[in-house]
Design an enzyme around this catalytic site. Structure first.
Site, PDB file in Angstrom:
ATOM      1  N   GLY A  46      69.862  94.267  65.743  1.00 34.09           N
ATOM      2  CA  GLY A  46      69.187  94.933  66.854  1.00 34.09           C
ATOM      3  C   GLY A  46      68.238  93.966  67.530  1.00 34.09           C
ATOM      4  N   GLN A  51      61.353  91.164  72.868  1.00 37.21           N
ATOM      5  CA  GLN A  51      61.560  90.028  71.957  1.00 37.21           C
ATOM      6  C   GLN A  51      62.062  88.788  72.693  1.00 37.21           C
ATOM      7  OE1 GLN A  51      63.845  92.549  68.921  1.00 37.21           O
ATOM      8  NE2 GLN A  51      62.843  91.014  67.656  1.00 37.21           N
ATOM      9  N   CYS A  89      62.884  91.452  60.796  1.00 32.45           N
ATOM     10  CA  CYS A  89      62.842  91.383  62.258  1.00 32.45           C
ATOM     11  C   CYS A  89      63.040  89.935  62.690  1.00 32.45           C
ATOM     12  CB  CYS A  89      61.487  91.892  62.751  1.00 32.45           C
ATOM     13  SG  CYS A  89      61.295  91.858  64.533  1.00 32.45           S
ATOM     14  N   LEU A  90      63.844  89.724  63.722  1.00 28.99           N
ATOM     15  CA  LEU A  90      64.089  88.362  64.197  1.00 28.99           C
ATOM     16  C   LEU A  90      62.806  87.716  64.732  1.00 28.99           C
ATOM     17  CD1 LEU A  90      67.511  88.957  65.995  1.00 28.99           C
ATOM     18  CD2 LEU A  90      67.133  87.741  63.842  1.00 28.99           C
ATOM     19  N   HIS A 131      63.230 101.009  64.498  1.00 24.81           N
ATOM     20  CA  HIS A 131      62.632  99.675  64.557  1.00 24.81           C
ATOM     21  C   HIS A 131      62.629  99.146  65.991  1.00 24.81           C
ATOM     22  CE1 HIS A 131      62.087  95.469  62.858  1.00 24.81           C
ATOM     23  NE2 HIS A 131      62.464  95.234  64.106  1.00 24.81           N
ATOM     24  N   GLU A 132      63.795  99.240  66.654  1.00 24.11           N
ATOM     25  CA  GLU A 132      63.903  98.689  68.010  1.00 24.11           C
ATOM     26  C   GLU A 132      63.053  99.484  69.002  1.00 24.11           C
ATOM     27  OE1 GLU A 132      65.012  95.820  68.166  1.00 24.11           O
ATOM     28  OE2 GLU A 132      66.013  95.886  66.225  1.00 24.11           O
ATOM     29  N   HIS A 135      59.521  98.398  69.032  1.00 21.05           N
ATOM     30  CA  HIS A 135      59.238  97.203  69.846  1.00 21.05           C
ATOM     31  C   HIS A 135      58.823  97.593  71.268  1.00 21.05           C
ATOM     32  CE1 HIS A 135      60.176  93.726  67.385  1.00 21.05           C
ATOM     33  NE2 HIS A 135      61.301  94.250  66.981  1.00 21.05           N
TER      34      HIS A 135
HETATM   35 NI    NI Z   1      62.422  93.600  65.363  1.00 22.63          NI
END
Ligand code: NI
Length: 169
Positions: A46, A51, A89-90, A131-132, A135
């Site tokens: 995701g 991000q 998370c990236l 999660h997304e 953000h």
């Molecule tokens: Ni994330």
């Protein structure tokens, strides 16, 4: 399409609330295509627009059937149950956290052409939606995690879970 830089924890862009999308135009399609390509290269499940430095309410999620779901102006409209598990998370590389999430969620969103739709997810997919969408509120999962783990601790946890499963069989 282009692979974009993924911003990391500590960059203020990750703590800002994102603006709704009002125009379903080429600019949005380029953003969605860039998110998809960037996620693909990073091997994640995701990615949210902030991000890659864009404060718009746009995310993509890969569900458990490996389908890419594009969500514009998404909202969770229903949820059930609870799950507790590891999350990464990236934007926070090398860190994992144990986070409580609903077991099942229903999300309302628009597709890239401005068509409204609803999508459901359970387990890991429900976790990914939550999660997304976090953000888009400027929230990182690390704020919700009861415990943060490094790669080594995460591996130990996985091994422990595998042992427990083996014992149950
Ligand atoms: Ni994330």
């Amino acid at each position: 399409m282009a692979i974009r830089t993924i911003y990391k924890q500590g960059d203020p862009v990750l703590n800002k609330k994102c603006h709704p999308v009002t125009q379903f135009d080429q600019k949005l399609w380029d953003l969605l295509d860039d998110l998809r390509e960037t996620l693909d290269q990073a091997n994640g499940v995701g990615l949210a627009a902030p991000q890659i430095g864009i404060l718009r309410r746009v995310v993509i999620v890969i569900n458990q059937d490996d389908e890419v779901i594009e969500l514009v102006n998404p909202e969770i409209i229903d949820q059930r149950g609870e799950q507790e598990g590891p999350e990464g998370c990236l934007s926070v590389p090398g860190v994992w956290g144990i986070v409580k999430r609903p077991e099942w969620v229903k999300v309302k969103a628009f597709d890239r052409n401005g068509q409204m739709f609803e999508v459901e997810g359970e387990g890991l997919t429900a976790r990914c939606f939550c999660h997304e969408l976090g953000h888009l509120e400027g929230q990182l999962y690390t704020e919700l995690a009861q415990k943060l783990l490094n790669d080594e601790e995460m591996e130990a946890l996985f091994d422990q879970q595998e042992d427990e499963e083996a014992e149950e069989q």
